[in-house]
Each structure stands twice: as structure tokens, then as C-alpha cells.
Write a protein that holds these residues in place. Sequence first.
Motif, mmCIF file in Angstrom:
data_model
loop_
_atom_site.group_PDB
_atom_site.id
_atom_site.type_symbol
_atom_site.label_atom_id
_atom_site.label_comp_id
_atom_site.label_asym_id
_atom_site.label_seq_id
_atom_site.Cartn_x
_atom_site.Cartn_y
_atom_site.Cartn_z
ATOM 1 N N GLU A 147 14.426 1.830 -34.827
ATOM 2 C CA GLU A 147 13.969 0.764 -35.716
ATOM 3 C C GLU A 147 13.343 1.374 -36.967
ATOM 4 O O GLU A 147 12.923 2.534 -36.974
ATOM 5 N N GLU A 148 13.236 0.555 -37.997
ATOM 6 C CA GLU A 148 12.615 0.994 -39.237
ATOM 7 C C GLU A 148 11.250 0.354 -39.453
ATOM 8 O O GLU A 148 10.585 0.647 -40.450
ATOM 9 N N ARG A 149 10.829 -0.508 -38.521
ATOM 10 C CA ARG A 149 9.544 -1.196 -38.638
ATOM 11 C C ARG A 149 8.659 -0.865 -37.445
ATOM 12 O O ARG A 149 9.118 -0.814 -36.298
ATOM 13 N N MET A 150 7.390 -0.689 -37.731
ATOM 14 C CA MET A 150 6.417 -0.354 -36.692
ATOM 15 C C MET A 150 6.152 -1.533 -35.752
ATOM 16 O O MET A 150 6.044 -1.360 -34.541
ATOM 17 N N ASP A 151 6.077 -2.755 -36.295
ATOM 18 C CA ASP A 151 5.697 -3.901 -35.475
ATOM 19 C C ASP A 151 6.731 -4.244 -34.415
ATOM 20 O O ASP A 151 6.412 -4.889 -33.415
ATOM 21 N N VAL A 152 7.981 -3.834 -34.607
ATOM 22 C CA VAL A 152 8.991 -4.076 -33.576
ATOM 23 C C VAL A 152 8.606 -3.339 -32.292
ATOM 24 O O VAL A 152 8.698 -3.888 -31.186
ATOM 25 N N TYR A 153 8.132 -2.107 -32.424
ATOM 26 C CA TYR A 153 7.732 -1.324 -31.255
ATOM 27 C C TYR A 153 6.418 -1.821 -30.660
ATOM 28 O O TYR A 153 6.282 -1.919 -29.437
ATOM 29 N N THR A 154 5.428 -2.112 -31.504
ATOM 30 C CA THR A 154 4.126 -2.556 -30.976
ATOM 31 C C THR A 154 4.251 -3.910 -30.281
ATOM 32 O O THR A 154 3.636 -4.132 -29.234
ATOM 33 N N ASP A 155 5.048 -4.821 -30.844
ATOM 34 C CA ASP A 155 5.227 -6.133 -30.210
ATOM 35 C C ASP A 155 5.927 -5.997 -28.860
ATOM 36 O O ASP A 155 5.557 -6.654 -27.879
ATOM 37 N N ALA A 156 6.949 -5.135 -28.800
ATOM 38 C CA ALA A 156 7.667 -4.928 -27.537
ATOM 39 C C ALA A 156 6.765 -4.273 -26.498
ATOM 40 O O ALA A 156 6.781 -4.648 -25.317
ATOM 41 N N ALA A 157 5.969 -3.294 -26.923
ATOM 42 C CA ALA A 157 5.055 -2.629 -25.996
ATOM 43 C C ALA A 157 4.017 -3.609 -25.466
ATOM 44 O O ALA A 157 3.659 -3.581 -24.279
ATOM 45 N N LYS A 158 3.520 -4.480 -26.322
ATOM 46 C CA LYS A 158 2.536 -5.478 -25.899
ATOM 47 C C LYS A 158 3.133 -6.428 -24.865
ATOM 48 O O LYS A 158 2.498 -6.739 -23.846
ATOM 49 N N MET A 159 4.357 -6.890 -25.108
ATOM 50 C CA MET A 159 5.015 -7.797 -24.161
ATOM 51 C C MET A 159 5.230 -7.125 -22.811
ATOM 52 O O MET A 159 4.961 -7.717 -21.760
ATOM 53 N N ALA A 160 5.715 -5.890 -22.830
ATOM 54 C CA ALA A 160 5.972 -5.183 -21.579
ATOM 55 C C ALA A 160 4.674 -4.922 -20.828
ATOM 56 O O ALA A 160 4.604 -5.097 -19.604
ATOM 57 N N PHE A 219 4.418 2.159 -25.267
ATOM 58 C CA PHE A 219 4.810 2.193 -26.683
ATOM 59 C C PHE A 219 5.638 3.440 -26.992
ATOM 60 O O PHE A 219 6.665 3.357 -27.680
ATOM 61 N N THR A 220 5.217 4.581 -26.484
ATOM 62 C CA THR A 220 5.944 5.830 -26.726
ATOM 63 C C THR A 220 7.352 5.767 -26.159
ATOM 64 O O THR A 220 8.326 6.191 -26.806
ATOM 65 N N HIS A 221 7.487 5.234 -24.951
ATOM 66 C CA HIS A 221 8.819 5.122 -24.348
ATOM 67 C C HIS A 221 9.715 4.218 -25.185
ATOM 68 O O HIS A 221 10.911 4.507 -25.353
ATOM 69 N N MET A 222 9.152 3.135 -25.701
ATOM 70 C CA MET A 222 9.952 2.231 -26.532
ATOM 71 C C MET A 222 10.409 2.932 -27.814
ATOM 72 O O MET A 222 11.558 2.791 -28.249
#
Length: 337
Positions: A249-262, A236-239
Motif C-alpha cells: 500500500e501507499e497509505r499508512m492508514d490502510v495498515y493501521t485500520d486493518a491492524a486495529k480491526m484484526a 501491524f507489522t505482519h500486515m
Amino acid sequence: AVSLIQFAAFCLKTSSRDARPFADLALLRSRPLGGPRFSPLAMADEDGSEEPNVFVKLPDPSTGAFATQTFRAQLKKWDLLTNSRLCRFRYTRPFHRMSPGAFLRDLFDSDAGRTHLRCMNGKGEWTAILPDGGACETVTHAIVPCGATSMSIFDRLYDAAKPPIVREDTQLLMQKVDEVKDGFTIADRLREFLLTDDNSGDDYDPYGIDDDDDDESNYKSLLTPGERSEFLFRVFTHMALGGAMCQYEERMDVYTDAAKMAYKSLVVARRDKAAGGSDGVAVASDCYEVTGMSARGDDADGCALFPGRSRQNFCYVVVDPRKRHVTVWYHAYRSYW
């Protein structure tokens, strides 16, 4: 006297006969059930050293996050695609958690590793991970905790951060006046939190900027050092921090969703009745961070994995012991100015 001599001979004969089952038991202990007998040294070379593991390159993932165009477009937007590589291998010998150093050395020193693993130099060129004629001698590595099976670690970023990181009842990140720290532009509270010293002793600040945090901020204690070091939170931090040309990004869920997928694409989770929680799921993968290596040979001088120093430099090795698969995810942070 004769009877005593006869009695002693009888005892010697009986003891030698009764000792045979114990000798057979010792042999049984040195082989697996149902398998042939073997010596504990059968897996070692004649000089006493174990034979190296053999690695075979697997095809690039056709499923999961790293195979989708949407996810790859996000990595490109965050400048995490150009300077990164993902390789997956299959290995032949059992993986032992007690000796990951030997496993990693065999990986980087193998023919498949030399062919497919690359690192980036200061000119932005992909080069061999080992110099010509050099043999990998040691690999500097650290165990990365990899036990998260839910996204609950991020709950406190929503409801316990002071000042707030996310605007209440939304996914919008709280914005702030721009400042630069460790080469990263801090334009919102999330990056301020991620770059806040967690009392780990790492106060690296090449720009000499003092950290004037609000006295009421709880960013340092919001997560424990152990939680910050979890592999899921590292991803998540790297993303969120991205590369030198990152478009934030301006939204938190964009990062959390990407981190979850990775994260789900890199580690393997299996059903485990002994695992805590109601879901009964546990992570079966082992994760290591490789930060350097040494080599011996003709040109064994330069074994630098990264072009410079940055917290966005990483080389993760994720092992799936059951399938005997190992994944290497590498990224080099390179400034363009």
C-alpha cells in the motif's frame, strides 16, 4: 497429687475440644464458599497428574474483521490469506497463567486440535500439526505483551521519525529507492523502519546486505523493544510486510485500520476501574507465540511448524479466560521462487 492429676486431665480434655474448630477451618479453606468439600488432589488423576483440558471447535467467526469480505480481500492482496488459518475453540477447565505450557500442550494434543489445527510444509501443503501416532510433549512458547487499548503507539511514526515515514499532514508513505532485506523489498520508509534492527541482537540477513542507515536516522530508538513486541504492533507489522507476493500500500492508514480491526477481533477488552487512563478499559486476553513443539511416539521426528525461517512465520494463541475461548492464528511465509 490427686488435684494435679485431675487438673492435667482437664487441660487435655479442653485442648482437644478447642482444636476442633481449627480443624473445621482447615477444611473450609480447602473448598470454595458455598461449595462441597473437596481434596486439593480431586482435580488430579490417580497418578498425581492433572486431567487434560478438553477442547471443542467453535464455528468460524461470523462477525469481526476475519469475517468481512473487505478485510479478507486485503489479506489476499498482501499474500496473508492463502497460507494462514484461524481457529477458535472452547475449553472446559480453568486457565492458569502460571502454567500456560500445560494448557498449550493439551490444546495441540486434543482431538479437536489434531483435527482442525494444521501447519504448512515446504511444498505448500497443509499437514497435521502432529505426526501420526505422536503425542505432544512440550510446546515452545513465549508470552506476548497484550495491553494496548489505543492506537497511540503509532503517533511517533507520524511525527517523530527521522527521516519521516509519513508525508506531513497526509497518510502517504515516503518512498525510497528499492532494496532487499531479509527477503522483503523495501520501497518506502515504513518497511525500512520495520526491518531496522531494534538492538535486540537479531541481525539475521541471508542476503548479506549491509544496512547503510543514515547517521541521522532514529528508527532504532523510535520505539522501545517492549513497544515493538506488543501484540497490536506485531499485527501491524505482519500486515505491512505481508507475504512473498505482497502488493504494498501507499497509505499508512490502510495498515493501521486493518491492524486495529484484526486486533479487536482477536483480543477481548473489558471495563476495569483499576486500569490506567481515562477510558478505564483493560485487555482481558492472554497472548502467546508458539514457535515449535516436540512429540513422542511412532513418527515423532518432524514437528516443524513452518516451512522455513522468516519473521512472517507466526502462530499466536489468544486466550479469553472468562469465556473460556482460545483462538489460534497461524501464518507460514513461503517463497514462490
